[in-house]
Design a protein around this motif. Structure first.
Motif, short mmCIF file in Angstrom:
data_model
loop_
_atom_site.label_atom_id
_atom_site.label_comp_id
_atom_site.label_asym_id
_atom_site.label_seq_id
_atom_site.Cartn_x
_atom_site.Cartn_y
_atom_site.Cartn_z
N ASP A 16 0.93 -1.25 -0.06
CA ASP A 16 0.06 0.04 0.07
C ASP A 16 1.01 1.20 0.19
O ASP A 16 0.46 2.33 -0.53
N ASN A 17 2.05 1.01 0.79
CA ASN A 17 2.79 2.44 0.74
C ASN A 17 3.51 2.71 -0.67
O ASN A 17 3.65 3.78 -1.15
N ILE A 18 3.88 1.57 -1.31
CA ILE A 18 4.38 1.60 -2.71
C ILE A 18 3.21 2.25 -3.75
O ILE A 18 3.71 3.12 -4.56
N CYS A 19 1.87 1.80 -3.36
CA CYS A 19 1.01 2.34 -4.23
C CYS A 19 0.71 3.75 -4.19
O CYS A 19 0.39 4.41 -5.02
N ILE A 20 0.73 4.41 -2.75
CA ILE A 20 0.54 5.56 -2.49
C ILE A 20 1.84 6.20 -3.31
O ILE A 20 1.41 7.30 -3.96
N PRO A 72 -5.09 -4.73 -9.44
CA PRO A 72 -5.99 -4.68 -8.69
C PRO A 72 -6.04 -3.50 -7.38
O PRO A 72 -5.03 -3.11 -7.04
N LYS A 73 -7.12 -3.07 -7.27
CA LYS A 73 -7.34 -1.99 -6.33
C LYS A 73 -6.94 -2.49 -4.85
O LYS A 73 -7.41 -3.55 -4.62
N GLY A 74 -6.26 -1.72 -3.94
CA GLY A 74 -6.27 -2.09 -2.67
C GLY A 74 -6.81 -1.21 -1.59
O GLY A 74 -7.81 -0.07 -2.46
N LYS A 75 -6.71 -1.51 -0.48
CA LYS A 75 -7.47 -0.29 0.44
C LYS A 75 -6.94 1.06 0.30
O LYS A 75 -8.09 2.07 0.36
N CYS A 76 -5.72 1.26 -0.09
CA CYS A 76 -5.38 2.77 0.08
C CYS A 76 -6.24 3.27 -1.16
O CYS A 76 -6.32 4.52 -1.25
N CYS A 77 -6.17 2.72 -2.36
CA CYS A 77 -6.93 3.54 -3.48
C CYS A 77 -8.37 3.86 -3.26
O CYS A 77 -8.80 4.44 -3.70
N LEU A 78 -9.09 2.72 -2.59
CA LEU A 78 -10.23 3.14 -2.31
C LEU A 78 -10.58 4.17 -1.13
O LEU A 78 -11.36 5.13 -1.74
#
Lengths: 217, 673
Positions: free
Chosen positions: A108-112, A127-133
């Motif tokens: 999630d950190n990488i995603c952010i 696929p979306k993670g919690k952080c994206c939603l």
């Protein structure tokens, strides 16, 4: 849950197959496994998969675990290509090793950091993670879209993700290519930025397709 | 002709073609020079310097939409020089880029000059690398070297020459500096040079090798370039190879397998490699100071682009440039002087008495000096009414164009234009349409999608009055601000509403906007005058024959009684929208040319037949009314007969309905004009 590398690979294959051919898309034979393999036993033990005759099926728990694995893999690819600038041909190998190092929560950190990228460098969806939603961006992002930059900020173009290939071609021909340094001049009514000694204006739609690594704020 | 066959002919160099060439060599004395490069790098200025003739030059990317040809002499040798539309890459997207590539393929120029904007060396080099790769005899011309020097940049041309392996010259084409050394390089150009070879990634290189060995036909471009274009999925080239090569399936397989090896599209990989090469070369030859001072023109540019200051500047430019200079000075001061003094007092009385003395025969007298006579009407309209208005418009337009203001206008107006299915780029044809809609219809070619081209063509035909028409109408409406306002608001309203409806109803991709913003430059008087002259000349050539034809047709009509018949038929819709019967003449004129029709109104207003509400109604209806013959025929040529006819079939009833409603509304509201 600590899965072995092999087990994670199997989950990825199962997920990809089920996306392509439906739930019954995988047999032990087609994924090159035997029911006595360690990895298969491991997955059954964790109730991530079940065997029905020759078919290998993902359980609902398995499905969500597979999604996480895929997400890690594709985010890893993005990180390697955009930020670390690993050469394309090497990405696949490195990404496979790299994804296993990313543990839960870290993705999630990488995603952010990468600004919630929607597709991997191959164009497959991430696929979306919690952080994206939730869109909570506590960690400050490195990669942002041009439309998210403020006036007078500077950055380096990480990648361009356009809807059509023709537009990508046109932008690249104008010199808007990865690695180029840009300086944002204004955001309204059109986005204007300086690249080299040229200024270019684009509309919001295109500004959302140019991904930039910020170098100043 | 079958487009595929045509294409094949274009790109395939068959054996016999080479033989032709051999025999031609002895006859062919004329060498060919082609100018190729990104938009706004000075190709047209260079063309003028090399030929001594004139191609339209501007500070606006994409002004050259057609190939311009001219002849020039270097020493004793004669050359044919060809100017091409700006192109960013050899992989074309817009129609004009396609034109540039086709030319390079078809004409086999002896020398290709690529002028580049020196301060943007790094961005321009990828095209140079592509031209070299294609096996073309390239000379690189670092143009606008004064601008890069002003930024404190220095370019090591000797090193650049070594890096690229081709001749490199420096010029400031606008003042003719460096042209001599460019000419010397052209004369002594030799094919023995060893140009740089861009090496791509291993998989691409091996794919290129495989493709080259699979291709059996001869091509005008190097097989390496054909291979690269195939890998980049150029639809034209793929089609060509599909039709011409037996082993296309194998080629396809190579392309597919190569793509599998990369995560990005091959196009992206290839372009990025060129970009890296360019970056490397540029860093070897270029030095510049890190901190660039903010110059006056840069500050002015920012003010023009920032909406807070930019929109007022835009309105000021339109008010002074168009309304005051064209509408008031051109259409009133100059027209009044020419109409009343030159023609009214001197020319007409002189010509009339001359004809009366020379030709006693009345019908012939009528043909030349009657109410609708060739001289008293045709020539007078062209010279006293149209000429001053069109000239002032093009002077204003050329100045705005050469400063580089138009792209800044485009980025301000983009959001509004998106609503009517266009993008900011369309500001060019639209503003040019205020000068001459026929010219503007040709320029719609620079728009990218068919949908945008059709919408732009339609709006040009419907709601954009040309300068002559607008000038005359403004002149008629002057002294009545309310009437002018009603006319203006109604036109803008129709433009936006119909544009919005068309965009909503018409399927297709939404337009996108991206545009290079060139630096602001001080326009050069000589260039402005030259450009105005060429445009006005083009315009008059277009107008004169039609005006004369109009007079002749009306004369024939009068002789046979047909004229009155048509007039009385036209008088129905004219009376229906509340106009006096006499106004039918103006509408009949309007069929020939928009400005001709407006000029007809001018006469009616001058003689006191037309005033108040009917005058506004007439002005609005006539502005919307059919595009003139010239614009109509260009529309057919550019968009096809079906589109052109549908546009006309919509416009005629629409114009009268709007006129009818306007008349009704104004009367029932009790508006006093």
């Amino acid at each position: 849950m600590e899965l072995s590398e092999d087990a994670e690979e199997i989950l990825e294959v199962l997920w990809t197959n089920s996306k392509r051919d439906g739930d019954l898309g995988s047999t032990l034979e087609s994924i090159g496994q035997d029911r006595n393999d360690e990895a298969i036993k491991e997955l059954i033990e964790y109730t991530l998969i079940k065997l029905s005759q020759n078919h290998v099926l993902l359980t609902s728990k398995g499905l969500s675990e597979a999604k996480t694995v895929i997400r890690r893999h594709r985010l890893a690819e993005r990180l390697l290509v955009d930020v670390l600038e690993i050469e394309d041909v090497l990405v696949e190998d490195v990404a496979c090793k790299f994804e296993h190092l990313i543990r839960e929560g870290v993705e999630d950190n990488i995603c952010i950091l990468l600004g919630h990228p929607r597709v991997c460098p191959h164009g497959s969806p991430i696929p979306k993670g919690k952080c994206c939603l939730k869109r909570y961006d506590k960690a400050s992002r490195i990669v942002v879209t041009l439309s998210q930059m403020e006036s007078n900020q500077e950055g380096r173009i990480a990648y361009i993700h356009t809807k059509g290939s023709e537009r990508l071609q046109k932008l690249m021909a104008m010199g808007i290519t990865p690695g180029m340094q840009i300086h944002v001049i204004q955001r309204f009514l059109s986005y204007v930025f300086q690249i080299g000694h040229t200024q270019i204006a684009v509309d919001e739609e295109i500004a959302k397709e140019i991904f930039i690594i910020r170098t100043s704020s | 002709m079958n487009p595929l066959l045509n294409l094949k002919r274009r790109i395939l160099g068959f054996r016999q073609n080479h033989d032709d060439n051999a025999t031609n060599k002895t006859i062919k004395v004329l060498n060919k020079i082609a100018l190729v490069g990104s938009p706004n790098t000075g190709k047209s200025v260079l063309f003028n310097k090399l030929t001594g003739s004139y191609a339209t030059v501007s500070n606006y990317p994409g002004t050259t939409v057609e190939v311009t040809r001219g002849r020039g002499k270097i020493g004793e040798k004669e050359f044919e020089v060809v100017d091409t539309p700006g192109t960013y890459s050899l992989l074309p997207i817009t129609e004009d880029e396609r034109v540039a590539r086709t030319l390079l393929l078809e004409e086999k120029p002896d020398v290709v000059i690529q002028p580049i904007d020196a301060k943007n060396l790094e961005r321009m080099l990828p095209l140079t690398l592509q031209l070299i790769e294609a096996g073309l005899p390239v000379i690189l011309d670092l143009n606008m070297i004064d601008e890069s020097e002003k930024l404190g940049m220095t370019i090591n041309t000797l090193r650049l020459k070594e890096e690229l392996g081709i001749p490199v010259v420096m010029t400031i084409a606008t003042i003719g500096s460096g042209i001599k050394s460019l000419k010397e390089e052209i004369i002594k150009y030799s094919k023995t040079l060893k140009p740089r070879k861009t090496r791509y990634h291993t998989h691409i290189e091996s794919a290129l090798e495989k493709i080259s060995s699979l291709l059996k036909n001869d091509y005008l471009l190097s097989k390496r370039t054909i291979g690269l274009l195939l890998l980049q999925k150029d639809p034209e080239i793929i089609n060509l190879v599909k039709v011409g090569e037996k082993r296309f399936k194998l080629v396809e397989k190579v392309i597919f397998e190569t793509q599998q090896k990369y995560s990005h599209s091959l196009n992206y990989i290839i372009n990025r490699k060129r970009q890296w090469e360019a970056k490397g070369i540029a860093s070897n030859v270029l030095t510049y100071p890190l901190n660039v001072k903010s110059t006056f023109s840069e500050r002015l540019s920012r003010l023009m682009m920032n909406p807070l200051t930019g929109v007022p500047i835009l309105l000021l430019v339109l008010y002074f440039g168009l309304y005051q200079f064209v509408g008031v000075f051109g259409a009133q001061t100059l027209v009044d002087f020419l109409e009343e003094v030159v023609f009214g007092k001197y020319f007409n009385p002189f010509i009339i008495s001359l004809f009366k003395n020379l030709i006693p025969y009345l019908p012939i007298q009528t043909l030349f000096i009657g109410e609708y006579g060739i001289i008293t009407l045709g020539v007078r309209y062209a010279l006293a009414l149209i000429l001053p208005i069109v000239s002032t418009f093009f002077i204003a337009f050329s100045i705005i164009e050469d400063t580089g203001y138009l792209p800044r206008m485009a980025l301000l107006i983009d959001r509004v234009f998106k609503k009517i299915g266009l993008n900011g780029r369309a500001v060019i044809p639209m503003i040019l349409g205020l000068g001459c809609s026929t010219m503007a219809t040709i320029v719609t070619r620079t728009l990218e999608t068919r949908r945008e081209r059709i919408i732009a063509t339609f709006l040009l035909a419907l709601a954009i009055p040309c300068s002559a028409q607008m000038g005359v109408l403004l002149g008629i409406l002057s002294g009545n601000p309310l009437a002018t306002l009603i006319w203006l608001i109604l036109l803008i309203g129709v433009f936006l509403l119909i544009g919005f409806l068309t965009a909503t109803l018409m399927p297709g991709e939404k337009p996108s906007f991206y545009m290079e913003i060139p630096p602001l430059r001080m326009p050069k008087l000589s260039n402005v005058l030259m450009k105005t002259y060429t445009r006005v000349e083009w315009y008059l050539k277009e107008v004169f024959p039609l005006f004369i034809l109009g007079s002749i047709l009306i004369w024939i009509g009068q002789m046979t009684g047909l004229f009155d018949l048509v007039l009385s038929a036209l008088s129905y819709p004219v009376v229906w929208i509340g106009l006096p019967k006499e106004a039918a003449v103006a509408f009949l004129f309007g069929f020939f040319r928009r400005d001709y029709g407006a000029a007809g109104l001018y006469d009616l207003q001058q003689s006191g037949v037309l005033f108040g509400i009917p005058l506004v109604t007439a002005a609005v209806t006539l502005t919307l009314f059919v595009p003139c013959v010239a614009q109509f025929s260009v529309t057919i040529k550019e968009r096809g007969i079906k589109t052109a006819v549908s546009i006309a079939l919509f416009i005629v009833p629409f114009a009268f309905i709007v006129g009818f409603l306007l008349n009704l509304t104004l009367i029932s509201l009790g508006v006093q004009l």
